[in-house]
Scaffold this motif. Structure first.
Motif, PDB file in Angstrom:
ATOM      1  N   PRO A 124      17.908  47.614 -14.859  1.00  0.00           N
ATOM      2  CA  PRO A 124      17.370  46.256 -14.688  1.00  0.00           C
ATOM      3  C   PRO A 124      18.439  45.213 -14.412  1.00  0.00           C
ATOM      4  O   PRO A 124      18.261  44.340 -13.552  1.00  0.00           O
ATOM      5  CB  PRO A 124      16.642  45.997 -16.009  1.00  0.00           C
ATOM      6  N   ALA A 125      19.562  45.274 -15.117  1.00  0.00           N
ATOM      7  CA  ALA A 125      20.627  44.295 -14.902  1.00  0.00           C
ATOM      8  C   ALA A 125      21.226  44.456 -13.509  1.00  0.00           C
ATOM      9  O   ALA A 125      21.535  43.470 -12.836  1.00  0.00           O
ATOM     10  CB  ALA A 125      21.709  44.458 -15.966  1.00  0.00           C
ATOM     11  N   THR A 138       8.705  45.526 -15.528  1.00  0.00           N
ATOM     12  CA  THR A 138       8.433  44.858 -14.249  1.00  0.00           C
ATOM     13  C   THR A 138       7.194  43.974 -14.271  1.00  0.00           C
ATOM     14  O   THR A 138       6.886  43.346 -13.255  1.00  0.00           O
ATOM     15  CB  THR A 138       8.256  45.908 -13.140  1.00  0.00           C
ATOM     16  N   THR A 160      18.567  40.863  -6.650  1.00  0.00           N
ATOM     17  CA  THR A 160      17.499  39.911  -6.350  1.00  0.00           C
ATOM     18  C   THR A 160      17.903  38.468  -6.635  1.00  0.00           C
ATOM     19  O   THR A 160      17.311  37.533  -6.091  1.00  0.00           O
ATOM     20  CB  THR A 160      16.229  40.268  -7.129  1.00  0.00           C
ATOM     21  N   GLY A 161      18.921  38.272  -7.480  1.00  0.00           N
ATOM     22  CA  GLY A 161      19.413  36.922  -7.713  1.00  0.00           C
ATOM     23  C   GLY A 161      20.138  36.350  -6.516  1.00  0.00           C
ATOM     24  O   GLY A 161      20.188  35.127  -6.331  1.00  0.00           O
ATOM     25  N   ARG A 167       8.918  45.574  -3.619  1.00  0.00           N
ATOM     26  CA  ARG A 167       8.139  45.134  -4.777  1.00  0.00           C
ATOM     27  C   ARG A 167       6.654  45.179  -4.425  1.00  0.00           C
ATOM     28  O   ARG A 167       6.190  44.479  -3.519  1.00  0.00           O
ATOM     29  CB  ARG A 167       8.530  43.713  -5.197  1.00  0.00           C
ATOM     30  N   ALA A 175      18.833  42.960 -11.066  1.00  0.00           N
ATOM     31  CA  ALA A 175      18.838  41.496 -11.135  1.00  0.00           C
ATOM     32  C   ALA A 175      20.008  40.907 -10.360  1.00  0.00           C
ATOM     33  O   ALA A 175      19.900  39.810  -9.789  1.00  0.00           O
ATOM     34  CB  ALA A 175      18.893  41.044 -12.591  1.00  0.00           C
ATOM     35  N   GLN A 176      21.135  41.618 -10.304  1.00  0.00           N
ATOM     36  CA  GLN A 176      22.266  41.164  -9.495  1.00  0.00           C
ATOM     37  C   GLN A 176      21.867  41.041  -8.027  1.00  0.00           C
ATOM     38  O   GLN A 176      22.279  40.112  -7.327  1.00  0.00           O
ATOM     39  CB  GLN A 176      23.423  42.169  -9.608  1.00  0.00           C
TER      40      GLN A 176
END
Length: 210
Positions: free
Chosen positions: A31-32, A197, A38-39, A118, A35-36
């Motif tokens: 997850p982390a 999610t 999609t950020g 997604r 997130a890198q």
């Protein structure tokens, strides 16, 4: 059969050159890492060459990103939304893809592109082939996260029979060699909630694009 903190892991061949690795991607670091990505490069709806909006939201990481618009399907080094390079592929995701490919019989896989899809309930991905890549010797590694889905997997000919396989969070599908151009897709996603999610399924598809 192997086990981890999340239960049994097993390998399930689904045809020559194709395998489902059940529970292979149960990793709290994922997850982390996601997130890198999609950020920096947020999810967005792309368009088909015919001008229709693609229902699945997409983004990419790696040296190249898969894009679709009125100019066609292709790989590009820059994110058309920002004009900047796609975010680098996180090391943990690259490692996951290489380990899954090796376990399925494709050692030495070094992906340079990861398409992140997604899905929300009501969205599907029709049968298609992954054929925009220059390197057809490399396999496809597809990681399922979040809501369960039904994976369709046929043969290299559009008229070949299509089997259905239930995919759960953490399952990884790998196909290559004689199965590299097999038709595949995802049936309409059903409603649900997942602690990682929410009301969505995330799919990471690792490829060797060039």
């Amino acid at each position: 059969m192997e086990t981890d903190l999340f239960g049994p892991r097993r390998d399930e061949p689904i045809g020559p050159g194709a395998m489902i690795l059940r529970g292979f991607a149960h990793d709290p670091a994922i997850p982390a890492a996601l997130a890198q990505v999609t950020g920096t490069a947020p999810f967005r709806h792309m368009q088909t060459p015919g001008g229709r909006q693609i229902g699945v939201e997409m983004t990419n990481c790696g040296a190249l990103g898969w894009v679709s618009d009125r100019r066609g399907y292709r790989y590009e080094p820059l994110d058309p939304l920002t004009g900047r390079p796609w975010p680098p592929m996180p090391a943990r995701l690259r490692q996951l893809a290489a380990e899954a490919a090796a376990r399925a019989g494709f050692p030495g896989f070094q992906p340079d592109a990861c398409l992140v899809n997604r899905y929300v309930p009501g969205v599907r991905m029709g049968l298609h082939q992954d054929r925009d890549e220059a390197d057809m010797a490399a396999p496809i590694v597809s990681v399922s996260l979040g809501l369960p889905a039904t994976f369709q997997f046929g043969g290299p000919d559009r008229r070949d029979p299509v089997a259905r396989h239930a995919l759960a969070h953490g399952d990884v599908v790998v196909w290559g060699g004689p199965a590299r151009l097999n038709w595949h897709g995802i049936l309409t996603l059903r409603k649900g909630e997942h602690p990682l999610t929410g009301a969505a399924r995330i799919n990471l598809t690792f490829r060797r694009a060039r």
